[in-house]
Scaffold this motif. Structure first.
Motif, PDB file in Angstrom:
ATOM      1  N   ALA B   5       9.005  17.930   3.731  1.00 52.58           N
ATOM      2  CA  ALA B   5      10.236  17.425   4.358  1.00 52.58           C
ATOM      3  C   ALA B   5      10.046  17.188   5.846  1.00 52.58           C
ATOM      4  CB  ALA B   5      11.382  18.396   4.128  1.00 52.58           C
ATOM      5  N   ASN B   6       8.896  17.631   6.397  1.00 48.54           N
ATOM      6  CA  ASN B   6       8.596  17.359   7.801  1.00 48.54           C
ATOM      7  C   ASN B   6       8.249  15.872   7.944  1.00 48.54           C
ATOM      8  OD1 ASN B   6       6.635  16.835   9.943  1.00 48.54           O
ATOM      9  ND2 ASN B   6       6.887  19.020  10.387  1.00 48.54           N
ATOM     10  N   PRO B   7       8.990  15.117   8.813  1.00 49.12           N
ATOM     11  CA  PRO B   7       8.752  13.667   8.892  1.00 49.12           C
ATOM     12  C   PRO B   7       7.302  13.297   9.227  1.00 49.12           C
ATOM     13  CG  PRO B   7      10.816  14.205   9.950  1.00 49.12           C
ATOM     14  CD  PRO B   7      10.168  15.511   9.586  1.00 49.12           C
ATOM     15  N   ALA B   8       6.658  14.059  10.136  1.00 47.46           N
ATOM     16  CA  ALA B   8       5.282  13.721  10.516  1.00 47.46           C
ATOM     17  C   ALA B   8       4.350  13.904   9.323  1.00 47.46           C
ATOM     18  CB  ALA B   8       4.835  14.598  11.680  1.00 47.46           C
ATOM     19  N   ARG B   9       4.535  15.014   8.595  1.00 46.68           N
ATOM     20  CA  ARG B   9       3.701  15.286   7.412  1.00 46.68           C
ATOM     21  C   ARG B   9       3.965  14.230   6.336  1.00 46.68           C
ATOM     22  NH1 ARG B   9       4.981  20.805   6.717  1.00 46.68           N
ATOM     23  NH2 ARG B   9       3.715  21.304   8.523  1.00 46.68           N
ATOM     24  N   PHE B  10       5.240  13.893   6.159  1.00 48.21           N
ATOM     25  CA  PHE B  10       5.600  12.876   5.158  1.00 48.21           C
ATOM     26  C   PHE B  10       4.936  11.545   5.507  1.00 48.21           C
ATOM     27  CE2 PHE B  10       8.225   9.137   4.488  1.00 48.21           C
ATOM     28  CZ  PHE B  10       8.216   9.079   3.111  1.00 48.21           C
ATOM     29  N   LEU B  11       5.007  11.158   6.800  1.00 49.15           N
ATOM     30  CA  LEU B  11       4.427   9.868   7.200  1.00 49.15           C
ATOM     31  C   LEU B  11       2.925   9.835   6.954  1.00 49.15           C
ATOM     32  CD1 LEU B  11       6.318   8.808  10.440  1.00 49.15           C
ATOM     33  CD2 LEU B  11       6.201   7.582   8.272  1.00 49.15           C
ATOM     34  N   GLY B  12       2.253  10.971   7.191  1.00 48.16           N
ATOM     35  CA  GLY B  12       0.811  11.061   6.949  1.00 48.16           C
ATOM     36  C   GLY B  12       0.480  10.737   5.499  1.00 48.16           C
ATOM     37  N   ILE B  13       1.296  11.267   4.577  1.00 43.38           N
ATOM     38  CA  ILE B  13       1.057  11.014   3.149  1.00 43.38           C
ATOM     39  C   ILE B  13       1.501   9.599   2.777  1.00 43.38           C
ATOM     40  CG2 ILE B  13       1.691  11.763   0.807  1.00 43.38           C
ATOM     41  CD1 ILE B  13       2.180  14.560   2.153  1.00 43.38           C
ATOM     42  N   ALA B  14       2.684   9.196   3.280  1.00 42.17           N
ATOM     43  CA  ALA B  14       3.250   7.891   2.893  1.00 42.17           C
ATOM     44  C   ALA B  14       2.342   6.752   3.349  1.00 42.17           C
ATOM     45  CB  ALA B  14       4.643   7.732   3.481  1.00 42.17           C
ATOM     46  N   ARG B  15       1.675   6.920   4.509  1.00 35.29           N
ATOM     47  CA  ARG B  15       0.832   5.839   5.049  1.00 35.29           C
ATOM     48  C   ARG B  15      -0.290   5.480   4.090  1.00 35.29           C
ATOM     49  NH1 ARG B  15       1.135   8.156  10.404  1.00 35.29           N
ATOM     50  NH2 ARG B  15       2.837   7.075  11.419  1.00 35.29           N
ATOM     51  N   TRP B  16      -0.908   6.491   3.464  1.00 30.64           N
ATOM     52  CA  TRP B  16      -2.011   6.128   2.561  1.00 30.64           C
ATOM     53  C   TRP B  16      -1.553   5.961   1.109  1.00 30.64           C
ATOM     54  CZ3 TRP B  16      -3.467   9.281  -1.424  1.00 30.64           C
ATOM     55  CH2 TRP B  16      -3.222  10.651  -1.311  1.00 30.64           C
ATOM     56  N   LEU B  17      -0.281   6.228   0.800  1.00 31.80           N
ATOM     57  CA  LEU B  17       0.181   6.058  -0.585  1.00 31.80           C
ATOM     58  C   LEU B  17       0.884   4.719  -0.826  1.00 31.80           C
ATOM     59  CD1 LEU B  17       1.845   9.279  -2.090  1.00 31.80           C
ATOM     60  CD2 LEU B  17       0.090   7.822  -3.099  1.00 31.80           C
ATOM     61  N   THR B  18       1.530   4.153   0.209  1.00 32.18           N
ATOM     62  CA  THR B  18       2.417   2.999  -0.007  1.00 32.18           C
ATOM     63  C   THR B  18       1.675   1.810  -0.625  1.00 32.18           C
ATOM     64  OG1 THR B  18       3.600   3.725   1.955  1.00 32.18           O
ATOM     65  CG2 THR B  18       4.180   1.561   1.100  1.00 32.18           C
ATOM     66  N   LEU B  19       0.617   1.361   0.056  1.00 34.74           N
ATOM     67  CA  LEU B  19      -0.085   0.159  -0.420  1.00 34.74           C
ATOM     68  C   LEU B  19      -0.751   0.375  -1.784  1.00 34.74           C
ATOM     69  CD1 LEU B  19      -0.539  -2.761   0.359  1.00 34.74           C
ATOM     70  CD2 LEU B  19      -2.644  -2.084   1.519  1.00 34.74           C
ATOM     71  N   PRO B  20      -1.476   1.527  -2.004  1.00 36.04           N
ATOM     72  CA  PRO B  20      -2.052   1.736  -3.337  1.00 36.04           C
ATOM     73  C   PRO B  20      -1.004   1.742  -4.448  1.00 36.04           C
ATOM     74  CG  PRO B  20      -3.042   3.253  -1.790  1.00 36.04           C
ATOM     75  CD  PRO B  20      -1.963   2.543  -1.042  1.00 36.04           C
ATOM     76  N   LEU B  21       0.179   2.331  -4.175  1.00 40.16           N
ATOM     77  CA  LEU B  21       1.226   2.336  -5.207  1.00 40.16           C
ATOM     78  C   LEU B  21       1.690   0.913  -5.515  1.00 40.16           C
ATOM     79  CD1 LEU B  21       3.608   5.350  -4.375  1.00 40.16           C
ATOM     80  CD2 LEU B  21       2.133   5.071  -6.362  1.00 40.16           C
ATOM     81  N   LEU B  22       1.871   0.111  -4.461  1.00 41.61           N
ATOM     82  CA  LEU B  22       2.328  -1.270  -4.661  1.00 41.61           C
ATOM     83  C   LEU B  22       1.278  -2.076  -5.436  1.00 41.61           C
ATOM     84  CD1 LEU B  22       3.965  -2.064  -1.191  1.00 41.61           C
ATOM     85  CD2 LEU B  22       5.143  -1.793  -3.371  1.00 41.61           C
ATOM     86  N   ILE B  23       0.013  -1.928  -5.038  1.00 35.96           N
ATOM     87  CA  ILE B  23      -1.056  -2.710  -5.697  1.00 35.96           C
ATOM     88  C   ILE B  23      -1.232  -2.258  -7.145  1.00 35.96           C
ATOM     89  CG2 ILE B  23      -3.546  -3.168  -5.698  1.00 35.96           C
ATOM     90  CD1 ILE B  23      -3.385  -3.109  -2.609  1.00 35.96           C
ATOM     91  N   ALA B  24      -1.269  -0.922  -7.370  1.00 34.68           N
ATOM     92  CA  ALA B  24      -1.435  -0.422  -8.746  1.00 34.68           C
ATOM     93  C   ALA B  24      -0.237  -0.842  -9.600  1.00 34.68           C
ATOM     94  CB  ALA B  24      -1.571   1.103  -8.730  1.00 34.68           C
ATOM     95  N   GLY B  25       0.946  -0.778  -9.031  1.00 31.71           N
ATOM     96  CA  GLY B  25       2.146  -1.182  -9.769  1.00 31.71           C
ATOM     97  C   GLY B  25       2.089  -2.647 -10.154  1.00 31.71           C
ATOM     98  N   LEU B  26       1.743  -3.501  -9.180  1.00 29.90           N
ATOM     99  CA  LEU B  26       1.679  -4.945  -9.467  1.00 29.90           C
ATOM    100  C   LEU B  26       0.613  -5.247 -10.521  1.00 29.90           C
ATOM    101  CD1 LEU B  26       2.130  -6.592  -5.939  1.00 29.90           C
ATOM    102  CD2 LEU B  26       3.645  -6.810  -7.917  1.00 29.90           C
ATOM    103  N   ALA B  27      -0.535  -4.549 -10.419  1.00 30.30           N
ATOM    104  CA  ALA B  27      -1.626  -4.789 -11.384  1.00 30.30           C
ATOM    105  C   ALA B  27      -1.190  -4.379 -12.791  1.00 30.30           C
ATOM    106  CB  ALA B  27      -2.877  -4.017 -10.960  1.00 30.30           C
ATOM    107  N   LEU B  28      -0.574  -3.191 -12.906  1.00 32.79           N
ATOM    108  CA  LEU B  28      -0.158  -2.715 -14.234  1.00 32.79           C
ATOM    109  C   LEU B  28       0.954  -3.585 -14.821  1.00 32.79           C
ATOM    110  CD1 LEU B  28      -0.107   1.197 -14.053  1.00 32.79           C
ATOM    111  CD2 LEU B  28      -1.580  -0.251 -15.429  1.00 32.79           C
ATOM    112  N   VAL B  29       1.901  -3.988 -13.966  1.00 38.97           N
ATOM    113  CA  VAL B  29       3.001  -4.842 -14.443  1.00 38.97           C
ATOM    114  C   VAL B  29       2.434  -6.185 -14.913  1.00 38.97           C
ATOM    115  CG1 VAL B  29       5.020  -6.169 -13.693  1.00 38.97           C
ATOM    116  CG2 VAL B  29       4.850  -3.753 -13.126  1.00 38.97           C
ATOM    117  N   SER B  30       1.517  -6.771 -14.126  1.00 30.29           N
ATOM    118  CA  SER B  30       0.919  -8.052 -14.518  1.00 30.29           C
ATOM    119  C   SER B  30       0.197  -7.917 -15.853  1.00 30.29           C
ATOM    120  CB  SER B  30      -0.075  -8.535 -13.461  1.00 30.29           C
ATOM    121  OG  SER B  30       0.545  -8.581 -12.210  1.00 30.29           O
ATOM    122  N   ALA B  31      -0.574  -6.816 -15.996  1.00 31.57           N
ATOM    123  CA  ALA B  31      -1.323  -6.616 -17.245  1.00 31.57           C
ATOM    124  C   ALA B  31      -0.359  -6.435 -18.419  1.00 31.57           C
ATOM    125  CB  ALA B  31      -2.229  -5.388 -17.111  1.00 31.57           C
ATOM    126  N   ALA B  32       0.691  -5.640 -18.211  1.00 30.35           N
ATOM    127  CA  ALA B  32       1.635  -5.366 -19.306  1.00 30.35           C
ATOM    128  C   ALA B  32       2.393  -6.635 -19.703  1.00 30.35           C
ATOM    129  CB  ALA B  32       2.616  -4.276 -18.887  1.00 30.35           C
TER     130      ALA B  32
END
Lengths: 46, 244
Positions: B5-32
């Motif tokens: 819940a600490n914003p700095a800690r959250f941002l550290g995780i969110a920075r490296w998760l956002t793009l991979p989640l979007l790309i993996a989501g788009l790839a899986l949706v396209s495949a499905a």
């Protein structure tokens, strides 16, 4: 009973609606995030 | 939960998760969706329109899941007063509304060739439409609160009260007579043949990852906006203090 409608056109329209809405949502969210983070970095530096 | 819940800690995780989640989501949706369009055979009763369910069902799940995200985050905000919870709730509103709208649109498109009508005012369709209106009200209220600087507690209460509609949507096909079929997937059981279930699960996973990536991106945008405004306010207040 089902009417003699071309089912494929309904399928394609449904896929187009879903794909377009999803892409617009993802692209808009990504661009808004980049814009907000640039604005924050400018506020930090300026 | 408190750790993240600490914003700095959250941002550290969110920075490296956002793009991979979007790309993996788009790839899986396209495949499905390619799987649903090109590989899956037509259904005995629904014919080719069964393919629409690969976008309609995940959209319905995420429309309801988006509001549950708002409700849980609102509860956390009210009880523990975590600022990140308020941001998470606001970030889930637009994606949740989008998926509720996709669910209604694709359901209507599916209904025309299958039921012979675009729309019926039955329990499932009407409660889903109410969910979309709840989202629009939430987004409007969040905008007004951000503009006027009012307390966000009213928004959190709205988010919690609106959650009453989610079990109504879920149980509507059991409680009332409906054109909509009863639930095909329940805990530990599925009435759907494996040939349709596999692409449906892949599509649901893909749309869910995409939803997660979009919520993270919107949380980062809200956090960055808040940080920029706080800095500008501090800068504006600094000369006033010197002169005062």
């Amino acid at each position: 009973m089902r009417e003699g409608l071309d089912q494929w056109s309904f399928v394609l329209v449904a896929y187009a609606v879903a794909a377009l809405a999803t892409l617009v949502l993802a692209g808009w969210s990504w661009l808004s995030m980049r814009r907000a983070e640039r604005r924050r970095d400018r506020a930090k530096g300026g | 939960m408190h750790f993240y819940a600490n914003p700095a800690r959250f941002l550290g995780i969110a920075r490296w998760l956002t793009l991979p989640l979007l790309i993996a989501g788009l790839a899986l949706v396209s495949a499905a969706l390619a799987w649903g369009l090109l590989v899956v055979p037509p259904d005995r009763l629904m014919g080719e329109t069964v393919r629409i369910l690969f976008v309609h069902v995940p959209a319905a799940w995420l429309g309801m899941g988006g509001w549950m995200t708002i409700a849980i985050a609102s509860l956390v905000e009210l009880v523990w007063r975590h600022p990140l919870a308020a941001i998470a709730a606001r970030a889930a509103a637009v994606p949740g509304a989008t998926f509720a709208a996709i669910c209604l649109a694709t359901g209507s498109i599916w209904g025309r060739p299958t039921w012979g009508t675009w729309w019926v005012w039955d329990g499932r369709l009407t409660s889903m439409l109410v969910l979309l209106f709840l989202y629009l009200g939430y987004i409007a209220l969040a905008g007004a609160i951000a503009r006027d600087g009012a307390s966000s507690r009213i928004l959190a209460i709205y988010g919690l009260v609106g959650a009453i509609n989610v079990p109504i949507i879920n149980r509507s096909v059991v409680w009332w007579n409906s054109l909509h079929q009863p639930p095909s997937i329940t805990l530990g059981r599925s009435a759907i043949d494996g040939v349709f279930l596999a692409p449906l699960l892949v599509a649901t996973l893909g749309f869910s990852l995409l939803f997660g990536g979009v919520v993270l991106a919107r949380m980062r945008a809200l956090l960055a906006d808040a940080q920029a405004e706080a800095r500008m306010r501090r800068r504006a207040a600094a000369p006033a203090r010197e002169w005062g």
